[in-house]
Design a protein around this motif. Structure first.
Motif, PDB file in Angstrom:
ATOM      1  N   GLY A 155       0.781  -1.222   0.000  1.00  0.00           N
ATOM      2  CA  GLY A 155       0.000   0.000   0.000  1.00  0.00           C
ATOM      3  C   GLY A 155       0.816   1.277   0.000  1.00  0.00           C
ATOM      4  N   PHE A 156       2.107   1.166  -0.252  1.00  0.00           N
ATOM      5  CA  PHE A 156       2.984   2.325  -0.225  1.00  0.00           C
ATOM      6  C   PHE A 156       3.419   2.691  -1.633  1.00  0.00           C
ATOM      7  CE2 PHE A 156       3.203   0.390   3.917  1.00  0.00           C
ATOM      8  CZ  PHE A 156       3.099   1.490   4.768  1.00  0.00           C
ATOM      9  N   PRO A 157       3.835   3.956  -1.823  1.00  0.00           N
ATOM     10  CA  PRO A 157       4.306   4.356  -3.158  1.00  0.00           C
ATOM     11  C   PRO A 157       5.548   3.563  -3.562  1.00  0.00           C
ATOM     12  CG  PRO A 157       4.282   6.242  -1.642  1.00  0.00           C
ATOM     13  CD  PRO A 157       3.897   5.032  -0.859  1.00  0.00           C
ATOM     14  N   PRO A 158       5.749   3.391  -4.852  1.00  0.00           N
ATOM     15  CA  PRO A 158       6.936   2.647  -5.313  1.00  0.00           C
ATOM     16  C   PRO A 158       8.220   3.305  -4.837  1.00  0.00           C
ATOM     17  CG  PRO A 158       5.477   3.178  -7.146  1.00  0.00           C
ATOM     18  CD  PRO A 158       4.935   3.883  -5.949  1.00  0.00           C
ATOM     19  N   PHE A 159       9.196   2.470  -4.586  1.00  0.00           N
ATOM     20  CA  PHE A 159      10.523   2.931  -4.188  1.00  0.00           C
ATOM     21  C   PHE A 159      11.479   2.555  -5.307  1.00  0.00           C
ATOM     22  CE2 PHE A 159      14.621   1.995  -1.941  1.00  0.00           C
ATOM     23  CZ  PHE A 159      14.936   3.308  -1.643  1.00  0.00           C
ATOM     24  N   PRO A 160      11.844   3.530  -6.158  1.00  0.00           N
ATOM     25  CA  PRO A 160      12.760   3.207  -7.262  1.00  0.00           C
ATOM     26  C   PRO A 160      14.167   2.949  -6.732  1.00  0.00           C
ATOM     27  CG  PRO A 160      12.258   5.548  -7.253  1.00  0.00           C
ATOM     28  CD  PRO A 160      11.443   4.932  -6.156  1.00  0.00           C
ATOM     29  N   MET A 161      14.657   1.761  -6.975  1.00  0.00           N
ATOM     30  CA  MET A 161      15.985   1.379  -6.502  1.00  0.00           C
ATOM     31  C   MET A 161      17.026   1.814  -7.538  1.00  0.00           C
ATOM     32  SD  MET A 161      15.385  -0.974  -3.718  1.00  0.00           S
ATOM     33  CE  MET A 161      16.814  -1.935  -3.801  1.00  0.00           C
TER      34      MET A 161
END
Length: 174
Positions: free
Chosen positions: A133-139
């Motif tokens: 449910g969290f925004p994407p985290f671009p690695m």
């Protein structure tokens, strides 16, 4: 012709030892975990999230020319001092490496194997975060060559003439 230098590049037979082979036998998720201990209240929190990423690598010799390499990534997100989520993945693979000298074998295990595992690990952890449910985290990409170089410097200062990744059961941070 294989011994000639073509367009300034070293021919393949000179680039690696004769008979050397590198294969990817199997890629798999060894461990996967997601926690959102303060949900659903954390979804209403305002503020700037603090994201921390930890990376580690383990190498285990399975046979003479077979190695399991595991790449672990842990992402911890805190918001206003509370843990929003904790996502962990251990992406692993079985790699066949034969015919390499010890130094090249060590470098292959410390650079090439994690380079292969990293995209799978980031995809798995990214999907966990979104499914939580969290925004994407671009690695961001990681330079495993630079990390390996740093680990060599650390090993040189800690262990004069250490065994290297190929002969160690586990190795520390990537």
């Amino acid at each position: 012709m294989s011994d000639e230098i073509l367009n300034g590049a070293v021919a393949e037979s000179e680039a690696q030892p004769q008979g050397a082979s590198f294969t990817v036998e199997k890629l798999y998720v060894k461990d996967l975990s997601f926690e959102a201990p303060n949900a659903p209240q954390v979804f209403n929190e305002q503020g700037q999230p603090d994201l921390q990423m930890k990376l580690n690598q383990k190498v285990t010799r399975l046979a003479e020319a077979a190695f399991e390499v595991s790449l672990g990534i842990t992402i911890t997100c805190t918001l206003n001092g509370k843990t929003a989520y904790l996502a962990e993945v251990e992406q692993a693979g079985v790699f066949g490496l034969g015919g390499f000298d010890d130094q090249t074998l060590d470098a292959m295990l410390g650079t090439q194997c994690p380079n292969i595992l990293y995209p799978y690990a980031t995809a798995a952890i990214g999907q966990l975060i979104v499914n939580g449910g969290f925004p994407p985290f671009p690695m961001q990409p990681i330079n495993f060559d630079a990390l390996y170089g740093e680990s060599l410097r650390q090993r040189a200062t800690q262990l004069q003439g250490g065994e290297g990744l190929a002969n160690a059961e586990t190795a520390g941070n990537a």
